[in-house]
Every structure is written in structure tokens, then in C-alpha cells.
Scaffold this motif. Structure first.
Motif, mmCIF file in Angstrom:
data_model
loop_
_atom_site.group_PDB
_atom_site.id
_atom_site.type_symbol
_atom_site.label_atom_id
_atom_site.label_comp_id
_atom_site.label_asym_id
_atom_site.label_seq_id
_atom_site.Cartn_x
_atom_site.Cartn_y
_atom_site.Cartn_z
ATOM 1 N N GLU A 3 -4.010 -3.939 -8.273
ATOM 2 C CA GLU A 3 -3.730 -5.294 -8.270
ATOM 3 C C GLU A 3 -4.741 -6.215 -9.264
ATOM 4 O OE1 GLU A 3 -1.039 -7.301 -6.226
ATOM 5 O OE2 GLU A 3 -0.517 -5.393 -7.015
ATOM 6 N N GLU A 63 -4.633 0.712 5.096
ATOM 7 C CA GLU A 63 -3.598 0.232 4.228
ATOM 8 C C GLU A 63 -4.340 -0.360 2.818
ATOM 9 O OE1 GLU A 63 -0.497 -1.798 5.764
ATOM 10 O OE2 GLU A 63 0.105 -0.247 7.240
ATOM 11 N N GLU A 64 -3.921 0.351 1.913
ATOM 12 C CA GLU A 64 -4.242 -0.397 0.562
ATOM 13 C C GLU A 64 -2.880 -0.770 -0.195
ATOM 14 O OE1 GLU A 64 -7.334 1.409 -2.382
ATOM 15 O OE2 GLU A 64 -7.254 3.030 -0.795
ATOM 16 N N ARG A 65 -2.532 -1.995 -0.130
ATOM 17 C CA ARG A 65 -1.395 -2.328 -0.379
ATOM 18 C C ARG A 65 -1.286 -3.978 -0.961
ATOM 19 N NH1 ARG A 65 0.451 -5.908 3.384
ATOM 20 N NH2 ARG A 65 -0.134 -5.759 5.444
ATOM 21 N N THR A 66 -0.287 -4.423 -1.576
ATOM 22 C CA THR A 66 -0.005 -5.596 -2.218
ATOM 23 C C THR A 66 -0.179 -6.786 -0.895
ATOM 24 O OG1 THR A 66 1.567 -4.914 -3.857
ATOM 25 C CG2 THR A 66 1.536 -7.234 -3.303
ATOM 26 N N PRO A 84 -6.398 -5.004 -0.912
ATOM 27 C CA PRO A 84 -5.430 -4.694 -2.165
ATOM 28 C C PRO A 84 -5.815 -3.466 -2.857
ATOM 29 C CG PRO A 84 -6.384 -7.165 -2.068
ATOM 30 C CD PRO A 84 -6.767 -6.422 -1.047
ATOM 31 N N PRO A 85 -4.810 -2.630 -3.213
ATOM 32 C CA PRO A 85 -5.424 -1.619 -4.071
ATOM 33 C C PRO A 85 -5.906 -2.241 -5.499
ATOM 34 C CG PRO A 85 -2.843 -2.066 -4.449
ATOM 35 C CD PRO A 85 -3.577 -2.919 -3.385
ATOM 36 N N ASN A 111 -0.195 -12.254 -5.907
ATOM 37 C CA ASN A 111 -0.615 -11.692 -4.803
ATOM 38 C C ASN A 111 -2.271 -11.778 -4.649
ATOM 39 O OD1 ASN A 111 1.973 -10.558 -4.274
ATOM 40 N ND2 ASN A 111 1.503 -8.883 -5.864
ATOM 41 N N VAL A 151 -6.333 -4.104 6.296
ATOM 42 C CA VAL A 151 -5.656 -3.700 4.828
ATOM 43 C C VAL A 151 -6.399 -4.499 3.674
ATOM 44 C CG1 VAL A 151 -3.568 -4.788 3.748
ATOM 45 C CG2 VAL A 151 -3.630 -4.489 6.195
ATOM 46 N N THR A 190 -5.068 -2.555 11.957
ATOM 47 C CA THR A 190 -4.875 -1.896 10.701
ATOM 48 C C THR A 190 -5.608 -2.857 10.071
ATOM 49 O OG1 THR A 190 -2.425 -1.223 11.417
ATOM 50 C CG2 THR A 190 -3.021 -1.554 9.029
#
Length: 274
Positions: free
Chosen positions: A199, A223-226, A195-196, A175, A193, A191
Motif C-alpha cells: 500500500e 491481518e495485513e490488508r487494505t 496496511p501491507p 486507502n 490490522v 484482531t
């Protein structure tokens, strides 16, 4: 010139045989001095204290926020620098092998003159690719700014050898994590984006500023996401953040050409806020 434990000195040889060099047993913070002021001082200070606690260093009683501010500015003023890049490295004192004899620390502050107090985006092309030789591990230690930067060094050499301005790092799950020298953001429609921390990315100071700004902006969603590497070519913008450059937009990744309007506008807001 250096600041070693509060004393200004031209000699740093006394630091060459300590645990920071032998084992990477050290953490560091890079500060930007703008018009004689330390930017984001509280964020830097609390990140440094948290990092020292994670590494089980003994924090001296005099390591207050005001003490660090004084030490940074005293060094800058001694050289008559009002705009500067400063790095403070805190290392565990000599003694022991992997197991230290004690947990007390020392520090050294280095300084480099900057020409401008403001953040400026380079107008030249900024091309990146993914670095796949080694991977970031998705663990708490990866969030810290330790002196173990071998992955970043080898990645930087790879970038130079391939005429790239930077590289994107992946974790063991393949990732997207971050750039060699900063956090990573994608803009997809409206949006943003990133990584959190889970990760494995650095808990960046400028990353925090961006998150704070966007959380209060009704025009954008956060958005904090993979992030999968396949998403990189679907983004409208791709940019990195760190406290020295502020925001650096990427212009090209593989065959994808990015726009830079959001990054340009956002950096103007950062300059206005400081």
C-alpha cells in the motif's frame, strides 16, 4: 557534533552542496540508543543496505554491521550519552545532475540526547485526522526512508495549523497507509490490522517488532490488508509505531474516542524485551 565518514567533527558545511540536498539522493536510518546499546541494530542495518541497493548506490566494503555499530556508539560515547536519538544519512557523492557521475556514497551521523532509556506513552490527548492535500504512491520507493519527505513536512504543518497531534496519510487509491511519522495499526476486537507494504507504507522497524510479537500471541489475530478510512471509526484502538516513541496510542479521530489498554500493555512488553 557530527560523525562524517567516521570522523568526529563540529563542521557539517562540507555536506551542504551534495546530492542529498540537491536531489534527495539519500536514505537515512533513525536509531535509538538505550543504556549504551543500539536497539534493533540488525533490523536497521539490513533495511539500510536494502534501501541502498534499491537506489543503486555503491555499498563500500567496510559498511558492515559491526562498523555501523562502532560509528554510532563512538559518537554517543564522545558526548557521554548513554541514551540518544541518532540519525545516519547515507548520500551519493557529488557530481552530475539527475544522472550521478559515480555511485559511491558518504554518510553523516547526528546525535540528540534522550532523558530515558525506556519508551514512555504520553498521557495527554492525541488527536488525528486524515491529510488529503497529497497522497503516498503505492510503490517500492515509498517503503524506503529517503530524504524526500515533502509530503510529511506539509502534512505536519497542516496538523499544527489544525491543532492536531498527527495526520493519517492515504495512497492514490484513497486507502489508509500510515501516519506522518510512523506505521499505523488498528485493533478491532482481538484482531490487529495494519496496511501491507504494497500500500506504500514505510517498512518500519517497530512495525516489524509488533508483527513478530503478535504472530506469537495466541490471544490476537493479525491481518495485513487494505484499510478503508471508514474503518478507522470502527476500531477499538488506533496507534502509531516508530523506533523513537515505540507506540503512541491515538485518543481521538473525528468524533471517535479510542481506548489505549492494548497499546499500554504492548509497550510494557517492548520495554521488558529491551
Amino acid at each position: 557534533m557530527y560523525n562524517i565518514n567516521g570522523e568526529l567533527s563540529d563542521n557539517h558545511n562540507s555536506c551542504l552542496n551534495n546530492r542529498a540536498f540537491l536531489y534527495g539522493d539519500a536514505v537515512f536510518e533513525t536509531f535509538k540508543i538505550s543504556n549504551g546499546k543500539v536497539l534493533f541494530l540488525e533490523d536497521h542495518y539490513f533495511r539500510l543496505m536494502a534501501s541502498m541497493r534499491v537506489l543503486r548506490m555503491k555499498i563500500p566494503a567496510n559498511f558492515t554491521l559491526e562498523y555501523f555499530e562502532t560509528q554510532l556508539l563512538n559518537l554517543a560515547r564522545a558526548l557521554h550519552y548513554t541514551n540518544a536519538r541518532m540519525r545516519c544519512t547515507v548520500f551519493r557523492n557529488d557530481g552530475g545532475k539527475y544522472l550521478p557521475h559515480d555511485r559511491t556514497v558518504s554518510y553523516i551521523i547526528e546525535v540528540e540526547l534522550l532523558n530515558s532509556p525506556k519508551y514512555v506513552i504520553s498521557e495527554s490527548n492525541y488527536e488525528v485526522d486524515i491529510y488529503k492535500d497529497f497522497y503516498v504512491t503505492s510503490q517500492l520507493l515509498s517503503n524506503l526512508k529517503t530524504t524526500n519527505r515533502v509530503l510529511n513536512v506539509t502534512g505536519s504543518i497542516f496538523a499544527e495549523e489544525n491543532d492536531l497531534q498527527n495526520c493519517i496519510l492515504l495512497n492514490q487509491n484513497k486507502n489508509v497507509v500510515e501516519f506522518l511519522n510512523g506505521n499505523l495499526f488498528l485493533l478491532i476486537n482481538h484482531t490487529l490490522v495494519t496496511p501491507p507494504l504494497s500500500e506504500g507504507c514505510i517498512n518500519g522497524i517497530m512495525r516489524k517488532q509488533v508483527l513478530n510479537f503478535i504472530s506469537n500471541d495466541i490471544h490476537y489475530k493479525l491481518e495485513e490488508r487494505t484499510i478503508s478510512p471508514f474503518e478507522l471509526q470502527n476500531a477499538d484502538e488506533l496507534f502509531l509505531t516508530n523506533v523513537m516513541c515505540g507506540i503512541q496510542p491515538v485518543t481521538k479521530y473525528k468524533k471517535k474516542i479510542y481506548t489505549t489498554a492494548f497499546a499500554q500493555d504492548f509497550l510494557a512488553k517492548i520495554n521488558q524485551s529491551i
